[in-house]
Scaffold this motif. Structure first.
Motif, PDB file in Angstrom:
ATOM      1  N   ASP A   1       5.225   4.526   7.028  1.00  0.00           N
ATOM      2  CA  ASP A   1       5.061   5.981   6.951  1.00  0.00           C
ATOM      3  C   ASP A   1       6.243   6.673   7.608  1.00  0.00           C
ATOM      4  O   ASP A   1       6.823   6.165   8.578  1.00  0.00           O
ATOM      5  CB  ASP A   1       3.769   6.403   7.654  1.00  0.00           C
ATOM      6  CG  ASP A   1       2.521   5.868   6.966  1.00  0.00           C
ATOM      7  OD1 ASP A   1       2.603   5.501   5.783  1.00  0.00           O
ATOM      8  OD2 ASP A   1       1.461   5.813   7.626  1.00  0.00           O
ATOM      9  N   VAL A   2       6.606   7.852   7.093  1.00  0.00           N
ATOM     10  CA  VAL A   2       7.766   8.585   7.598  1.00  0.00           C
ATOM     11  C   VAL A   2       7.376  10.043   7.823  1.00  0.00           C
ATOM     12  O   VAL A   2       6.720  10.657   6.978  1.00  0.00           O
ATOM     13  CB  VAL A   2       8.948   8.512   6.603  1.00  0.00           C
ATOM     14  CG1 VAL A   2      10.095   9.394   7.069  1.00  0.00           C
ATOM     15  CG2 VAL A   2       9.418   7.073   6.445  1.00  0.00           C
ATOM     16  N   ASP A   3       7.782  10.574   8.976  1.00  0.00           N
ATOM     17  CA  ASP A   3       7.589  11.987   9.281  1.00  0.00           C
ATOM     18  C   ASP A   3       8.937  12.702   9.220  1.00  0.00           C
ATOM     19  O   ASP A   3       9.884  12.307   9.899  1.00  0.00           O
ATOM     20  CB  ASP A   3       6.993  12.181  10.679  1.00  0.00           C
ATOM     21  CG  ASP A   3       5.561  11.667  10.778  1.00  0.00           C
ATOM     22  OD1 ASP A   3       4.936  11.449   9.725  1.00  0.00           O
ATOM     23  OD2 ASP A   3       5.074  11.480  11.913  1.00  0.00           O
TER      24      ASP A   3
ATOM     25  N   ALA B   1       0.841  -1.189   0.000  1.00  0.00           N
ATOM     26  CA  ALA B   1       0.000   0.000   0.000  1.00  0.00           C
ATOM     27  C   ALA B   1       0.879   1.243   0.000  1.00  0.00           C
ATOM     28  O   ALA B   1       2.038   1.207   0.432  1.00  0.00           O
ATOM     29  CB  ALA B   1      -0.911  -0.008   1.223  1.00  0.00           C
ATOM     30  N   LEU B   2       0.351   2.342  -0.493  1.00  0.00           N
ATOM     31  CA  LEU B   2       1.103   3.590  -0.506  1.00  0.00           C
ATOM     32  C   LEU B   2       1.475   4.004   0.911  1.00  0.00           C
ATOM     33  O   LEU B   2       0.709   3.811   1.850  1.00  0.00           O
ATOM     34  CB  LEU B   2       0.281   4.692  -1.161  1.00  0.00           C
ATOM     35  CG  LEU B   2       0.067   4.577  -2.671  1.00  0.00           C
ATOM     36  CD1 LEU B   2      -0.942   5.606  -3.140  1.00  0.00           C
ATOM     37  CD2 LEU B   2       1.382   4.738  -3.427  1.00  0.00           C
TER      38      LEU B   2
ATOM     39  N   ILE C   1       3.476   7.790  -1.356  1.00  0.00           N
ATOM     40  CA  ILE C   1       4.601   7.305  -2.152  1.00  0.00           C
ATOM     41  C   ILE C   1       4.678   5.786  -2.049  1.00  0.00           C
ATOM     42  O   ILE C   1       4.467   5.216  -0.977  1.00  0.00           O
ATOM     43  CB  ILE C   1       5.929   7.919  -1.667  1.00  0.00           C
ATOM     44  CG1 ILE C   1       5.836   9.443  -1.597  1.00  0.00           C
ATOM     45  CG2 ILE C   1       7.089   7.504  -2.568  1.00  0.00           C
ATOM     46  CD1 ILE C   1       7.055  10.095  -0.983  1.00  0.00           C
ATOM     47  N   SER C   2       5.018   5.132  -3.140  1.00  0.00           N
ATOM     48  CA  SER C   2       5.242   3.690  -3.123  1.00  0.00           C
ATOM     49  C   SER C   2       6.533   3.372  -2.388  1.00  0.00           C
ATOM     50  O   SER C   2       7.553   4.044  -2.581  1.00  0.00           O
ATOM     51  CB  SER C   2       5.319   3.133  -4.548  1.00  0.00           C
ATOM     52  OG  SER C   2       4.080   3.229  -5.216  1.00  0.00           O
ATOM     53  N   SER C   3       6.514   2.356  -1.536  1.00  0.00           N
ATOM     54  CA  SER C   3       7.716   1.944  -0.816  1.00  0.00           C
ATOM     55  C   SER C   3       8.808   1.574  -1.806  1.00  0.00           C
ATOM     56  O   SER C   3       8.559   0.963  -2.843  1.00  0.00           O
ATOM     57  CB  SER C   3       7.394   0.759   0.105  1.00  0.00           C
ATOM     58  OG  SER C   3       6.729  -0.275  -0.600  1.00  0.00           O
ATOM     59  N   GLY C   4      10.039   1.987  -1.471  1.00  0.00           N
ATOM     60  CA  GLY C   4      11.180   1.714  -2.338  1.00  0.00           C
ATOM     61  C   GLY C   4      11.315   2.665  -3.508  1.00  0.00           C
ATOM     62  O   GLY C   4      12.296   2.600  -4.255  1.00  0.00           O
TER      63      GLY C   4
END
Length: 603
Positions: free
Chosen positions: A589-591, A180-181, A293-296
């Protein structure tokens, strides 16, 4: 085709337009020979697959076409199969997925073979797994094998199947994922100047210099720029600390921007400049920029982040932020006791450099300890960062000279302790890419920490800049700011505040204004009637947060009632626009945060 009786060519299955029976081939003399008998006598011709080039990063969430390449000896034969965890196989001829088993079967490798696989969009949020099998085939008298197996292991000693190469069997396997995104949130944070702190008034005063019971020079208590609220000083007064220990003889004394009355023993709250701003960490997402965003994946995100000050405060920009002004953080839990370093002066077991924590994964030297005054940083002593610990000793060695002896002094390492140390603890978890996610161990700070830090949880460790953020999160980012403008504008940050005088002023530093909300200490004042013989005056203080009120300026002025004045050097809202280059988006997810303390002031 030509055929030499040296077993270096594949069997001839057709001669002069006549096909050999199944299981037979033509010899050079035109006679038929059993394939099995030939192999029994002469053995197989060996061929090698030398490499398999196929990108194993996660497949884009929306689908993509991904190329592959198989390299090896001329005449090598391979088959390629790919299927997912829902039981669907890829048909290389129709470029579709179905439950019917399919593969790219027994292809002759003329040095190299290239092709592609079309991945569909992920239909839901479930993680999809693809298994890719490259088979080395035996066809007739050609026996194909893979390059020798070269194993790569993750930090926890598990096998990294995608980084390993070759195979000692007939099959080489790779595993890829489609997820998942993931959300990359670009927000703001003020690590040390957000949480409020408290003290008590020591003695009643009616001037600008109250005294508190606490050490005012301790930045965990108060700092210049803090707003003071206590009995006798309402929040609306907008009283700011302008100096600490103003006369140099009392560390408990502070100086305020206004004259007011304080009460002995009254509780006092110190509110830092960025308290209440939006967006901020997990307190508020108002004004953030979020991207899916797609992982990788690698991508470039256009962003717009609007930072708004608490009512009564205004921002001033002292530099344009760069990638070094971005940060991310992880939270850690400290174990129940510190671990003294050999020879360390612990000041009666109350101060320590080295601390065991429950998870050291991805923490590195140079990352900074939580500087918050209260909450997550209440027991930290800052500024402090994760650092190697090293001491040296001087050794004196007796040397023999030609005519006499002498003493030679040298400095050598004594105690060396790494900044981050597993201390014998095993890695207990890695993610699907082999990145460590759980391992107990020790961290060392360059400043001794109080024993009170033991057992604290949720303490933040900050990583700044491109290198630090990538070490902590696995994501590489690069910031490009194209503009910084006050809210609603695309122009560079400049004066956004104007208001009118509420009455006539005659040779006075006190000016009444219709609205002081957009005015802050330090702003320069301009307008018709302002005496700028030497320099435009600056705002020294204001009597209230917003609405009608008075300001004190640095030079006396004579003005008419209703005169429009302009205030430069600050704004209550700033919009930062630009692009953020993102490489290797994480599988979670990244902050990412603008550390506003590095490029803004708030007054």
């Amino acid at each position: 085709m030509a055929y030499e009786y040296n077993n270096k060519e594949v069997f001839v299955k057709e001669k002069d337009g006549v096909k050999a029976p199944a299981g037979f081939h033509y010899m050079p003399n035109g006679k038929l020979m059993s394939d099995a008998d030939h192999v029994a006598v002469h053995g197989y011709t060996e061929r090698k697959i030398t490499s398999f080039d196929f990108e194993t990063r996660d497949v884009l969430n929306g689908g993509e076409t991904r190329r592959f390449s198989v390299q090896g000896d001329n005449g090598a034969v391979f088959s390629l199969e790919i299927y997912d965890n829902t039981g669907k196989y890829y048909n290389f001829y129709t470029n579709t997925w179905s439950t019917t088993k399919a593969m790219l079967s027994k292809k002759n490798l003329g040095g190299a073979y290239t092709g592609s696989i079309k991945f569909d969009a992920l239909p839901d949020s479930s993680l999809k797994t693809y298994t890719v099998n490259l088979y080395a085939e035996t066809v007739y008298n050609i026996k194909t094998s893979h390059a020798s197996y070269a194993e790569v292991r993750n930090a926890d000693n598990s096998i990294n199947i995608n980084k390993s190469t070759g195979s000692d069997s007939t099959v080489l396997t790779k595993i890829i994922y489609q997820d998942a995104l993931k959300t990359l949130k670009l927000s703001c944070i003020a690590p040390s100047l957000y949480n409020t702190s408290a003290g008590t008034i020591d003695g009643a005063t009616s001037d600008t210099k109250p005294t508190i019971d606490q050490d005012a020079t301790n930045p965990k208590i108060c700092q210049v720029g803090d707003k003071i609220t206590t009995t006798g000083i309402a929040s609306s007064i907008h009283a700011l600390i302008t100096k600490i220990n103003p006369d140099g003889n009392n560390v408990n004394e502070i100086q305020m921007s206004v004259t007011d009355t304080t009460t002995d023993g009254a509780a006092v709250t110190f509110t830092p400049p960025f308290n209440g701003m939006t967006p901020h960490d997990d307190d508020s997402d108002s004004g953030v920029n979020s991207a899916a965003i797609s992982s990788g994946n690698d991508t470039v995100i256009p962003f717009s982040v609007t930072i708004t000050a608490l009512a009564g405060r205004n921002f001033s920009v002292f530099k344009v932020p760069t990638t070094d002004d971005l940060c991310a953080y992880a939270t850690v839990t400290f174990e129940s006791a510190a671990l003294a370093v050999e020879g360390e002066d612990t000041s009666s077991a109350s101060l320590f450099y080295r601390w065991p924590i429950t998870n050291i994964a991805n923490l590195k030297q140079g990352m900074k300890l939580d500087p918050a005054r209260t909450g997550t940083g209440i027991n930290t002593t800052t500024p402090a960062s994760i650092s190697n610990y090293a001491t040296t000793v001087t050794q004196q060695v007796l040397k023999e000279g030609e005519y006499d002896n002498y003493i030679n002094s040298t400095t050598v390492d004594d105690v060396l302790v790494p900044a981050v140390d597993a201390y014998g603890n095993d890695i207990t978890a890695v993610d699907r890419n082999g990145r460590i996610t759980a391992q107990a161990g020790n961290i060392v700070f360059n400043v001794q920490q109080l024993d009170a830090l033991k057992s604290d949880s949720g303490v933040r460790i900050f990583a700044h800049g491109q290198k630090g953020i990538e070490e902590l999160t696995g994501v590489n980012v690069k910031l490009n700011v194209t503009s910084m403008a006050y809210s609603g504008s695309i122009d560079p940050v400049r004066a956004a505040a104007s208001t009118t005088t509420s009455g006539a002023v005659s040779s006075s530093t006190t000016i009444g204004l219709a609205d002081v909300g957009g005015v802050s200490q330090g702003m320069t004042v301009s307008g018709v009637g302002i005496n700028a013989a030497v320099a435009n005056p600056t705002v020294v203080s204001k009597s209230t947060n917003d609405g009608a009120g008075n300001i004190i300026v640095s030079a006396a002025q004579t003005l008419e009632s209703g005169q429009t004045l302009f205030f430069n050097g600050g704004t209550d809202s700033i919009t930062i626009r630009g692009t953020l280059e993102v490489s290797n988006m994480a599988i979670n997810d990244v902050d990412i945060f603008f550390d506003v303390e590095r490029f803004l002031t708030a007054v």
